[in-house]
Design a protein around this motif. Structure first.
Motif, PDB file in Angstrom:
ATOM      1  N   ASN A 167       0.825  -1.209   0.000  1.00 32.16           N
ATOM      2  CA  ASN A 167       0.000   0.000   0.000  1.00 32.16           C
ATOM      3  C   ASN A 167       0.854   1.251   0.000  1.00 32.16           C
ATOM      4  OD1 ASN A 167      -2.353  -1.396  -0.086  1.00 32.16           O
ATOM      5  ND2 ASN A 167      -2.626  -1.435   2.126  1.00 32.16           N
ATOM      6  N   GLU A 168       1.946   1.210   0.762  1.00 33.77           N
ATOM      7  CA  GLU A 168       2.808   2.390   0.804  1.00 33.77           C
ATOM      8  C   GLU A 168       3.329   2.709  -0.585  1.00 33.77           C
ATOM      9  OE1 GLU A 168       6.591   1.963   2.559  1.00 33.77           O
ATOM     10  OE2 GLU A 168       6.816   4.091   2.998  1.00 33.77           O
ATOM     11  N   THR A 233      10.922   6.336   0.233  1.00 29.34           N
ATOM     12  CA  THR A 233      10.834   5.353   1.314  1.00 29.34           C
ATOM     13  C   THR A 233      10.201   4.039   0.873  1.00 29.34           C
ATOM     14  OG1 THR A 233       8.804   6.403   1.986  1.00 29.34           O
ATOM     15  CG2 THR A 233      10.766   6.999   3.197  1.00 29.34           C
ATOM     16  N   TRP A 234       9.370   4.107  -0.163  1.00 27.37           N
ATOM     17  CA  TRP A 234       8.646   2.885  -0.535  1.00 27.37           C
ATOM     18  C   TRP A 234       9.553   1.810  -1.086  1.00 27.37           C
ATOM     19  CZ3 TRP A 234       8.560   0.838  -5.422  1.00 27.37           C
ATOM     20  CH2 TRP A 234       8.871   1.684  -6.498  1.00 27.37           C
ATOM     21  N   TYR A 545       7.638  11.153   8.373  1.00 25.03           N
ATOM     22  CA  TYR A 545       6.426  11.021   7.539  1.00 25.03           C
ATOM     23  C   TYR A 545       5.260  10.568   8.394  1.00 25.03           C
ATOM     24  CZ  TYR A 545       8.984  11.455   3.134  1.00 25.03           C
ATOM     25  OH  TYR A 545       9.711  11.904   2.095  1.00 25.03           O
ATOM     26  N   GLU A 546       5.546   9.591   9.260  1.00 26.30           N
ATOM     27  CA  GLU A 546       4.498   9.074  10.132  1.00 26.30           C
ATOM     28  C   GLU A 546       3.953  10.174  11.040  1.00 26.30           C
ATOM     29  OE1 GLU A 546       3.293   5.997  10.195  1.00 26.30           O
ATOM     30  OE2 GLU A 546       1.983   6.363  11.930  1.00 26.30           O
ATOM     31  N   ARG A 554      -4.571  11.676   9.564  1.00 30.43           N
ATOM     32  CA  ARG A 554      -5.550  10.794  10.187  1.00 30.43           C
ATOM     33  C   ARG A 554      -6.482  11.560  11.111  1.00 30.43           C
ATOM     34  NH1 ARG A 554      -6.117   5.414  11.287  1.00 30.43           N
ATOM     35  NH2 ARG A 554      -7.429   5.069  13.105  1.00 30.43           N
ATOM     36  N   GLU A 555      -5.869  12.501  11.862  1.00 34.97           N
ATOM     37  CA  GLU A 555      -6.707  13.274  12.778  1.00 34.97           C
ATOM     38  C   GLU A 555      -7.671  14.170  12.027  1.00 34.97           C
ATOM     39  OE1 GLU A 555      -4.368  15.180  15.815  1.00 34.97           O
ATOM     40  OE2 GLU A 555      -3.755  13.172  16.459  1.00 34.97           O
ATOM     41  N   LEU A 556      -7.175  14.753  10.942  1.00 37.43           N
ATOM     42  CA  LEU A 556      -8.028  15.597  10.112  1.00 37.43           C
ATOM     43  C   LEU A 556      -9.185  14.770   9.551  1.00 37.43           C
ATOM     44  CD1 LEU A 556      -7.674  18.581   9.316  1.00 37.43           C
ATOM     45  CD2 LEU A 556      -6.895  17.783   7.100  1.00 37.43           C
TER      46      LEU A 556
END
Lengths: 635, 190, 102
Positions: A167-168, A233-234, A545-546, A554-556
């Protein structure tokens, strides 16, 4: 010649469909053999086409019309010219070998047939990517390889980390593909066509700003596919996939698509040298950045992945500085020895029951002589020792940097060459030399099947001799690529440079050997150092990135879900549904089954319809007066 | 003068008769009032010079239709008082008046507003029956024949429906009943 | 007032039609319902005959004829159906006919 083109293009697709039919059934050797032979047919056709192109011809076919609306005309067109035939040769050679190798490597896997289906589908997409004669076809191939890459990284989908990595890779590529798509739109808006030749003919007449925008957005796409910083990074995480996949997709072919795009768009990048310089600088930075991360890593496949990243940086340096043929040449040479290196790593993994930590190996050369020789050859080629392939291609890139007076880039690349040699031989030393540490962990290594080694040997041969094609290759490719030869004017400087590089690289190799041949155990002191921590954690970039992208996003999303979606969107929909439901609930008494009340409702309906008719009749008759009144209200 | 008196007289009579028809609780009253109303209606036709229509009205309605209803009534045994539950009569009356007004509005509006073209004028010097015959057998021949066929079909339908064996309904009978009936039929045939 | 025109006849027609409609809505006995529909048809017939007279056009009368024909057919078929129903259920009350209830 068209027949060969179609064979080269479609036999992988036939293979994919064939293996796909058996996708859910248990392993059948048939799929492996059939797919490998189809790939071989594709390879032979490509070779025939190569001979044809070497004679100075090109093949251009328009298979069928795809879209034709108004001014938009996009055919399914394929072109075999000097650039695409190079890519076709690389793709078909490596993929044929990887297919044969996979028959052995995936021997015990439940998803044997599925694997071959995906692998062949990937080759088909890659062929579409390199053979298309327009940006739209390129984009289809681009997305196709992305999809197959996702399928193959997540091939062992029961492993959570594999699906996460898949997925990344897919999502990061999607971000980049958006840029690429915008670039393609810009090309179409400004030139009115997506055909390469026509679009590039118009481009010199456009103003520089537009060209720079097109260049930037297309390069964003290339950055995603070729895993350039900051979308890199992927690639390291993609090593969760089966090793033949890493060899084919994440070393030899797909990740070089970005380089291919820049090479393909050379008329565009020639007109905007500022952009070229940026590409070259980024390439040099990534070359060093990735090599530094490979220095300390303790995962065999990740080390090779970082090495790929670093070599891609080299290619972008060459492409950015206008030496497109050099970039393409390094792409080819790199494909051979990097695929070889990965396949060797696959053998080691098999021998060590999927153990990836080279610290737990050592002394494997007694058990795995063939693999040892092949991997050493590949590493020597990677390090760029004369007379192997890496020497010719990498040295050419260094020369380009030197001749065009970009000394910073040159020195960065030179240091990186040393780093490359170091980490390659650190790996070789840890795996194949020294004490047999694996005995402590209870491994029983064994050599891979013989046919796998035989399948790998053509790659080894190519890794050794690819350099000797340089002149032929140069003559062929420069028929459509800029014919820039890079020669240092004074012969002494040139010799000093070549010898200096060679000696520097040799020293790095010896240092690596000395340090790791008699490796006793982990160096606790060294591991406490800051620089080690930074490197082993990949400069804390995945962490950042995390922290700074994924978590806020995620919070948004949670906020939007709770506040906007639930309270606005869902509420509106529910309101409509409830309204209709209640209306139904309240009006169901009308349907009481009593004929008399039905008659009554019938009369009510008639009255309503009649009054409507009267109202409309009135409206029509007094239309003029009504419109006069309404316009009076409006004014 | 004479026409006006006749109109008002018959208008009141008809309305009263029909009102009795729809309100009375005695079925026999309703039937009689309806028959009377029909005859009064034919009076309007005579006033309007549609002699033939008036005769047809008396013969068909008062003669045939009323006779049929009378037979039906004997059959249904509705001579005793009717028991009907009625809802709000105000709403029903309002609705019926409203819809009637609308109907008239719609049909009258074009007549008042535009000139109506005469399509089948009465023939000069012929009696009403003669001109009706001329129009009916020329311009309206096909509808006339169709009406004849329709009447025939209706007659046959009436005979079949009121005939024997129609008191059983296959849809309302259970599976076993149908089987039994089928067997009985077979026995008769044998 | 004394001169009788088309309007008078149309108003009469409307009044008769409302009476018929009232009957349709009020009556629960099917036979009585049939009576009410006869009233509706007759009300329309009066209107047709009047228009025919005042415009000197026989079309109105033609339509009145066809309406009478339709009324006759309706009575024949309707009464036949009523008889069938009565044989099966023993009554012809609208409120009892509830097999259409959902």
């Amino acid at each position: 010649m068209e027949l060969y083109l179609y064979i080269a293009l479609f036999s992988p697709l036939v293979g994919a469909l064939f293996a796909g039919v058996f996708g859910a059934s248990p392993k059948t050797l048939l799929t492996g053999v059939v797919n490998s032979s189809l790939l071989f047919a594709s390879f032979v056709s490509s070779a025939v086409l190569l001979g044809y192109v070497l004679d100075g011809h090109t093949v251009h076919v328009e298979m069928m019309e795809w879209m034709a609306t108004g001014n938009l005309y996009i055919p399914f067109g394929f072109v075999v010219d000097q650039v695409s035939v190079t890519m076709m040769m690389v793709v078909t050679t490596v993929s044929t070998i990887v297919h044969i190798y996979s028959i052995g490597y995936m021997d015990h896997d439940k998803g044997f047939n599925r694997f071959f289906s995906y692998l062949s589908a990937f080759v088909f997409s890659m062929m579409v990517l390199v053979m298309s004669d327009n940006f739209a076809g390129l984009f289809i191939g681009w997305e196709g390889v992305g999809l197959c890459s996702w399928l193959l990284i997540g091939f062992w989908y029961h492993k959570e980390i594999a699906t996460w990595a898949a997925n990344e890779a897919f999502i990061m590529n999607r971000i980049a593909d958006l840029g690429m798509l915008i670039g393609i739109f810009l090309v179409y808006w400004n030139t009115g066509t997506l055909q390469y030749d026509e679009a590039f003919k118009v481009m010199p007449t456009l103003d520089t700003n537009t060209l720079i925008y097109i260049g930037i957005f297309l390069f964003v796409g290339a950055m995603g596919k070729s895993a350039q910083f900051p979308l890199h990074t992927w690639l390291a995480d993609a090593m969760e996939g089966p090793t033949p996949v890493s060899a084919l997709i994440h070393a030899a072919t797909m990740v070089t698509a970005g380089v291919y795009l820049v090479v393909r768009a050379n008329p565009l990048y020639d007109t905007i040298p500022e952009m070229g310089l940026f590409i070259a600088s980024l390439g040099a930075f990534v070359a060093m950045f990735a090599a530094s991360m490979a220095l300390v890593n303790r995962d065999m496949k990740r080390i090779i992945a970082y090495s790929t990243l670093s070599q891609l940086g080299y290619m972008f340096v060459a492409a950015g500085l206008g030496a497109y043929w050099v970039a393409l040449f390094h792409l080819m040479a790199h494909a051979f020895f990097k695929a070889l290196l990965f396949l060797g790593a696959g053998n080691v993994m098999h021998a060590m029951s999927d153990e990836l930590d080279p610290f737990k190996m050592g002394g494997l050369r007694k058990q795995m002589k063939g693999t040892f020789i092949l991997m050493t050859l590949a590493s020597v080629a990677l390090a760029g020792i004369f007379p192997l392939a890496g020497f010719f291609s990498k040295d050419a890139i260094l020369e380009v940097g030197f001749v065009t007076n970009h000394y910073v880039i040159y020195s960065v690349l030179l240091i990186t060459a040393g780093l490359t040699a170091f980490y390659s031989f650190r790996l070789i030393a840890l795996i194949f030399h020294g004490e047999e540490r694996y005995k402590l962990f209870g491994f029983h290594p064994h050599e891979a099947y013989k046919f796998m080694l035989i399948a790998m040997s053509p790659l080894a041969v190519l890794a050794v001799i690819a350099g000797s094609f340089k002149t032929t290759y140069f003559d062929m490719v420069t028929q459509i690529l800029p014919k820039t030869e890079y020669h240092i004017h004074s012969e002494i400087v040139e010799w000093v440079m070549i010898l200096g590089t060679q000696i520097f690289v040799m020293l790095a190799i010896f240092y690596a050997y000395k340090k790791y041949v008699n490796f006793k155990g982990e160096d606790k002191e060294f591991e406490k150092r800051l620089c080690y921590k930074i490197l082993i954690n990949q400069y804390y970039i995945p962490y950042m990135y995390e922290e700074f992208i994924s978590k806020p996003y995620r919070e948004l999303s949670t906020i939007f879900w709770k506040k906007v979606d639930l309270k606005v969107v869902d509420a509106t929909v529910d309101c409509i549904a409830n309204g209709i439901y209640k209306a139904g609930e309240n009006t169901r008494e009308m349907q009481d089954g009593n004929l008399s009340s039905m008659l009554r409702w019938m009369v009510v309906g008639t009255v309503l319809l009649l009054s409507l008719a009267v109202a409309f009749g009135m409206a029509v008759r007094y239309a003029d007066e009504i419109s006069a009144v309404l316009s009076g209200l409006g004014a | 003068m004479f026409e006006a008196i006749a109109f008002y007289l018959f208008a009141i009579l008809t309305a009263v008769m029909f009102y009795i028809t729809v309100t009375t609780k005695q079925a026999l009253f309703a039937l009689t009032a309806l028959a009377a109303g029909m005859i009064f209606i034919s009076a309007f036709f005579f006033i309007l010079g549609a002699d033939f229509l008036g005769v047809v009205q008396i013969i068909v309605y008062t003669g045939a239709v009323m006779a049929l209803y009378a037979f039906g009534m004997m059959f249904f045994d509705t001579t005793r008082e009717l028991k009907e539950k009625n809802g709000s009569s105000l709403i029903t009356a309002g609705l019926s008046i409203l819809s009637a007004v609308f109907v008239v509005l719609i049909f009258v509006a074009p007549i008042v507003s535009t000139k109506v073209q005469v399509t089948a004028a009465a023939i000069e010097g012929a009696t009403n029956s003669q001109s009706v015959g001329m129009v009916l057998f020329t311009k309206y021949l096909v509808p006339f024949e169709l009406a004849a066929v329709m009447l025939l079909v209706a007659m046959i339908a009436g005979i079949v429906l009121a005939g024997k064996k129609m008191d059983r309904s296959l849809t309302l009978m259970g599976e076993e009943e149908i089987m039994l009936a089928e067997e009985a039929r077979r026995k008769v045939l044998l | 007032m004394m001169e009788i025109g088309l309007t008078h006849y149309l108003i009469l027609s409307t009044v008769l039609f409302s009476i018929g409609l009232l009957g349709v809505m009020r009556r629960k006995n099917l036979l009585m319902l049939f009576f009410a529909t006869e009233i509706l048809l007759n009300a329309v017939n009066v209107g047709f005959a009047a228009i025919s007279h005042y415009y000197n056009d026989l079309t109105g009368q033609m339509f009145a004829f066809f309406i009478i024909a339709i009324a006759a057919s309706e009575v024949a078929v309707g009464l036949g159906l009523l008889i069938v129903w009565y044989k099966r259920h023993g009554n012809i009350n609208l409120d009892e006919m509830s097999s259409m209830r959902g």
